[in-house]
Motif scaffolding. Structure first.
Motif, PDB file in Angstrom:
ATOM      1  N   TYR A 102     -71.670  31.301 -24.191  1.00  0.00           N
ATOM      2  CA  TYR A 102     -73.059  31.568 -24.894  1.00  0.00           C
ATOM      3  C   TYR A 102     -72.824  31.520 -26.516  1.00  0.00           C
ATOM      4  CZ  TYR A 102     -74.714  33.563 -20.262  1.00  0.00           C
ATOM      5  OH  TYR A 102     -75.116  33.735 -19.177  1.00  0.00           O
ATOM      6  N   LEU A 103     -73.658  31.125 -27.060  1.00  0.00           N
ATOM      7  CA  LEU A 103     -73.942  31.532 -28.481  1.00  0.00           C
ATOM      8  C   LEU A 103     -75.030  32.133 -28.868  1.00  0.00           C
ATOM      9  CD1 LEU A 103     -73.216  27.882 -30.391  1.00  0.00           C
ATOM     10  CD2 LEU A 103     -72.003  29.837 -30.537  1.00  0.00           C
ATOM     11  N   GLN A 111     -74.008  41.762 -35.432  1.00  0.00           N
ATOM     12  CA  GLN A 111     -74.517  41.994 -33.980  1.00  0.00           C
ATOM     13  C   GLN A 111     -75.165  40.664 -33.608  1.00  0.00           C
ATOM     14  OE1 GLN A 111     -74.045  45.109 -32.315  1.00  0.00           O
ATOM     15  NE2 GLN A 111     -72.956  45.597 -34.071  1.00  0.00           N
ATOM     16  N   PRO A 112     -74.901  40.418 -32.135  1.00  0.00           N
ATOM     17  CA  PRO A 112     -75.944  39.377 -31.735  1.00  0.00           C
ATOM     18  C   PRO A 112     -77.215  39.298 -31.732  1.00  0.00           C
ATOM     19  CG  PRO A 112     -74.867  40.651 -30.097  1.00  0.00           C
ATOM     20  CD  PRO A 112     -74.467  41.406 -31.229  1.00  0.00           C
ATOM     21  N   SER A 113     -78.142  38.522 -31.925  1.00  0.00           N
ATOM     22  CA  SER A 113     -79.446  38.663 -32.134  1.00  0.00           C
ATOM     23  C   SER A 113     -79.958  38.052 -30.844  1.00  0.00           C
ATOM     24  CB  SER A 113     -79.919  37.601 -33.222  1.00  0.00           C
ATOM     25  OG  SER A 113     -79.397  36.412 -33.093  1.00  0.00           O
ATOM     26  N   GLY A 114     -79.419  37.390 -29.746  1.00  0.00           N
ATOM     27  CA  GLY A 114     -79.757  36.959 -28.653  1.00  0.00           C
ATOM     28  C   GLY A 114     -78.926  35.770 -28.326  1.00  0.00           C
ATOM     29  N   TRP A 115     -78.834  35.194 -27.044  1.00  0.00           N
ATOM     30  CA  TRP A 115     -77.655  34.604 -26.601  1.00  0.00           C
ATOM     31  C   TRP A 115     -78.320  33.364 -26.069  1.00  0.00           C
ATOM     32  CZ3 TRP A 115     -72.876  35.487 -27.855  1.00  0.00           C
ATOM     33  CH2 TRP A 115     -72.463  36.771 -28.030  1.00  0.00           C
ATOM     34  N   PHE A 116     -77.893  32.082 -26.024  1.00  0.00           N
ATOM     35  CA  PHE A 116     -78.230  30.837 -25.130  1.00  0.00           C
ATOM     36  C   PHE A 116     -76.816  30.129 -24.695  1.00  0.00           C
ATOM     37  CE2 PHE A 116     -78.065  29.528 -29.694  1.00  0.00           C
ATOM     38  CZ  PHE A 116     -77.446  28.333 -29.915  1.00  0.00           C
ATOM     39  N   ILE A 146     -70.269  22.315 -29.095  1.00  0.00           N
ATOM     40  CA  ILE A 146     -71.434  22.876 -30.097  1.00  0.00           C
ATOM     41  C   ILE A 146     -72.537  21.978 -30.217  1.00  0.00           C
ATOM     42  CG2 ILE A 146     -71.634  24.032 -32.298  1.00  0.00           C
ATOM     43  CD1 ILE A 146     -69.445  25.419 -30.586  1.00  0.00           C
ATOM     44  N   PRO A 147     -73.822  22.509 -29.971  1.00  0.00           N
ATOM     45  CA  PRO A 147     -75.059  21.722 -30.064  1.00  0.00           C
ATOM     46  C   PRO A 147     -74.971  21.101 -31.446  1.00  0.00           C
ATOM     47  CG  PRO A 147     -75.466  23.613 -28.659  1.00  0.00           C
ATOM     48  CD  PRO A 147     -74.058  23.706 -29.241  1.00  0.00           C
ATOM     49  N   GLY A 148     -75.671  20.000 -31.661  1.00  0.00           N
ATOM     50  CA  GLY A 148     -75.483  19.483 -33.009  1.00  0.00           C
ATOM     51  C   GLY A 148     -77.007  19.669 -33.580  1.00  0.00           C
ATOM     52  N   ASP A 149     -78.001  20.346 -32.929  1.00  0.00           N
ATOM     53  CA  ASP A 149     -79.258  20.398 -33.547  1.00  0.00           C
ATOM     54  C   ASP A 149     -79.512  21.826 -33.885  1.00  0.00           C
ATOM     55  OD1 ASP A 149     -79.360  21.376 -30.889  1.00  0.00           O
ATOM     56  OD2 ASP A 149     -81.309  19.942 -30.507  1.00  0.00           O
ATOM     57  N   ASP A 154     -73.866  31.916 -39.287  1.00  0.00           N
ATOM     58  CA  ASP A 154     -72.864  32.312 -38.600  1.00  0.00           C
ATOM     59  C   ASP A 154     -73.357  32.949 -37.475  1.00  0.00           C
ATOM     60  OD1 ASP A 154     -71.403  32.527 -41.064  1.00  0.00           O
ATOM     61  OD2 ASP A 154     -72.111  34.514 -41.654  1.00  0.00           O
ATOM     62  N   TYR A 155     -72.256  32.507 -36.346  1.00  0.00           N
ATOM     63  CA  TYR A 155     -72.570  32.824 -35.016  1.00  0.00           C
ATOM     64  C   TYR A 155     -71.344  33.409 -34.067  1.00  0.00           C
ATOM     65  CZ  TYR A 155     -76.265  29.280 -35.062  1.00  0.00           C
ATOM     66  OH  TYR A 155     -77.321  28.392 -35.076  1.00  0.00           O
ATOM     67  N   LEU A 156     -71.842  34.241 -33.133  1.00  0.00           N
ATOM     68  CA  LEU A 156     -70.951  34.597 -32.161  1.00  0.00           C
ATOM     69  C   LEU A 156     -70.825  33.532 -30.993  1.00  0.00           C
ATOM     70  CD1 LEU A 156     -71.486  38.279 -31.919  1.00  0.00           C
ATOM     71  CD2 LEU A 156     -69.358  37.328 -32.696  1.00  0.00           C
ATOM     72  N   LEU A 157     -69.637  33.101 -30.523  1.00  0.00           N
ATOM     73  CA  LEU A 157     -69.463  32.247 -29.476  1.00  0.00           C
ATOM     74  C   LEU A 157     -68.722  33.374 -28.341  1.00  0.00           C
ATOM     75  CD1 LEU A 157     -68.095  28.716 -28.654  1.00  0.00           C
ATOM     76  CD2 LEU A 157     -67.135  30.625 -27.370  1.00  0.00           C
ATOM     77  N   ARG A 158     -69.429  33.423 -27.117  1.00  0.00           N
ATOM     78  CA  ARG A 158     -68.913  34.521 -26.028  1.00  0.00           C
ATOM     79  C   ARG A 158     -68.353  33.531 -24.744  1.00  0.00           C
ATOM     80  NH1 ARG A 158     -71.123  36.388 -21.369  1.00  0.00           N
ATOM     81  NH2 ARG A 158     -70.445  38.598 -20.639  1.00  0.00           N
ATOM     82  N   GLY A 159     -67.158  33.493 -24.764  1.00  0.00           N
ATOM     83  CA  GLY A 159     -66.640  33.057 -23.537  1.00  0.00           C
ATOM     84  C   GLY A 159     -66.266  33.983 -22.593  1.00  0.00           C
ATOM     85  N   GLU A 160     -66.667  33.292 -21.334  1.00  0.00           N
ATOM     86  CA  GLU A 160     -66.555  34.329 -20.171  1.00  0.00           C
ATOM     87  C   GLU A 160     -65.852  33.590 -18.811  1.00  0.00           C
ATOM     88  OE1 GLU A 160     -69.916  37.550 -18.555  1.00  0.00           O
ATOM     89  OE2 GLU A 160     -70.545  35.214 -18.584  1.00  0.00           O
ATOM     90  N   ILE A 161     -65.129  34.350 -18.158  1.00  0.00           N
ATOM     91  CA  ILE A 161     -64.753  34.041 -16.899  1.00  0.00           C
ATOM     92  C   ILE A 161     -65.411  35.321 -15.788  1.00  0.00           C
ATOM     93  CG2 ILE A 161     -62.927  34.075 -15.032  1.00  0.00           C
ATOM     94  CD1 ILE A 161     -61.349  32.700 -17.354  1.00  0.00           C
TER      95      ILE A 161
END
Length: 344
Positions: A102-103, A111-116, A146-149, A154-161
């Protein structure tokens, strides 16, 4: 007892974490641009409402972590390993489950503002392989585009298993997630992906969370929203089953198969009126070749009581005497009148 103890120690640490990143082909040192690890850095988070499910850390301050520059539209790599050294495997091979990323735009206080969602890989029914199999075969490396549009910032990338080896019981799924701090730039900056909240995006009874690996499964539904791709419209919930299934009902919109008119077109073959009166029976409204209603012809599966109480239902109806007799009588009277006139 010694063997059992060793097995317990082994399995207690047979978990995983995002150890390092690879950006522009350069492998970064362990923990670079990754939110600080806890002491039990490779232990899972349990429970979809656990606050640790966000980044698996109590330190949510941006100032405690470096920022890594990434170009929008590029592909970076997150690298999972069980232990601190890069030579360890990604995760124990029976911890089957999906890999997700997610980003989120990062607020001024980190803090994260909302994830996609920008990546997912689950179970491939053709190869019978999970993302975990791919991950271990690839030395823990997972490529994320990373989406180009999206907007610069500044972002948080959340990787998950999500490991499902205990998920046959509710609350048994294990979450292995870490957050990476990125400064993304160079994109078109026009996209506004629909956002979800974490915690909140998952429920304990989601099919992809509450899942039995030991029950002969043939498919798997990855939990969470759809993956956002550059130029696409993200949706929090996929189209529910059944929406759009009413398309065929438009063909039954009150008209019969012949354009809404009776099969008997109102006039007979000789230019006069039809010999038959218009009828409102269901069979005449269904068009040529349509079967009569089930009520008129009960199927062989109908119970015996219905057959015995309605004997006429099993034979052709012999009522409705008016249609065959009214107009023929009128025509015979006309013929008799013409004959009497001719005799005169």
């Amino acid at each position: 007892q010694i063997v059992l103890l060793l097995l317990l120690v082994c399995c207690a640490h047979a978990h995983t974490h995002i150890r390092n990143l690879i950006i522009d082909g350069k492998t970064l040192e362990r923990g670079k641009c990754i939110r600080p690890y806890e002491s039990n850095f490779n232990f899972p988070v349990k429970g979809v409402d656990n606050e640790q499910i966000v980044c698996r850390t109590t330190s949510m301050s941006a100032s405690s972590t470096d920022m890594c520059d990434v170009k929008a539209g590029s592909t970076m790599t997150i690298e999972f390993h069980e232990e601190e050294d890069s030579g360890s495997r990604a995760i124990e091979g029976k911890h089957y489950g999906p890999c997700i990323a997610y980003l989120s735009k990062m607020t001024s206080d980190g803090q994260p503002s909302g994830w996609f969602k920008i990546f997912e890989q689950g179970y491939d029914s053709s190869s019978k392989k999970w993302c975990i199999d791919t991950l271990n075969a690839n030395d823990g490396k997972l490529d994320i585009e990373i989406p180009g549009d999206i907007e610069d910032g500044d972002y948080l990338l959340r990787g998950e298993i999500i490991a499902l080896h205990l998920a046959e019981k509710k609350g048994g799924a294990e979450f292995y997630n870490n957050c990476v701090q990125l400064t993304i730039s160079g994109g078109s900056g026009t996209a506004t992906p629909e956002l979800v909240q974490i915690p909140g995006v998952y429920a304990e009874d989601d099919p992809g969370i509450y899942f039995n690996l030991y029950d002969g499964y043939k498919s798997y539904s990855i939990p969470g929203p759809k993956v956002y791709k550059a130029g696409s419209v993200a949706a929090v919930n996929p189209k529910a089953p059944g929406n759009g299934d009413t398309e065929s009902s438009s063909s039954a919109g009150g008209e019969d198969d012949n354009g809404g008119e009776d099969d008997n077109g109102g006039e007979d073959d000789n230019g006069g009126e039809d010999d038959k009166e218009p009828t409102t029976s269901s069979s005449s409204r269904k068009g040529n070749g349509s079967p009569p209603d089930d009520d008129a012809n009960p199927s062989p599966t109908d119970d015996d009581d219905s057959k015995s109480s309605s004997p006429a239902a099993s034979t052709k109806p012999t009522s409705s005497p008016k249609p065959p007799c009214t107009r023929p009588r009128r025509r015979r009277r006309n013929v008799d009148a013409r004959r009497r006139i001719a005799e005169l």
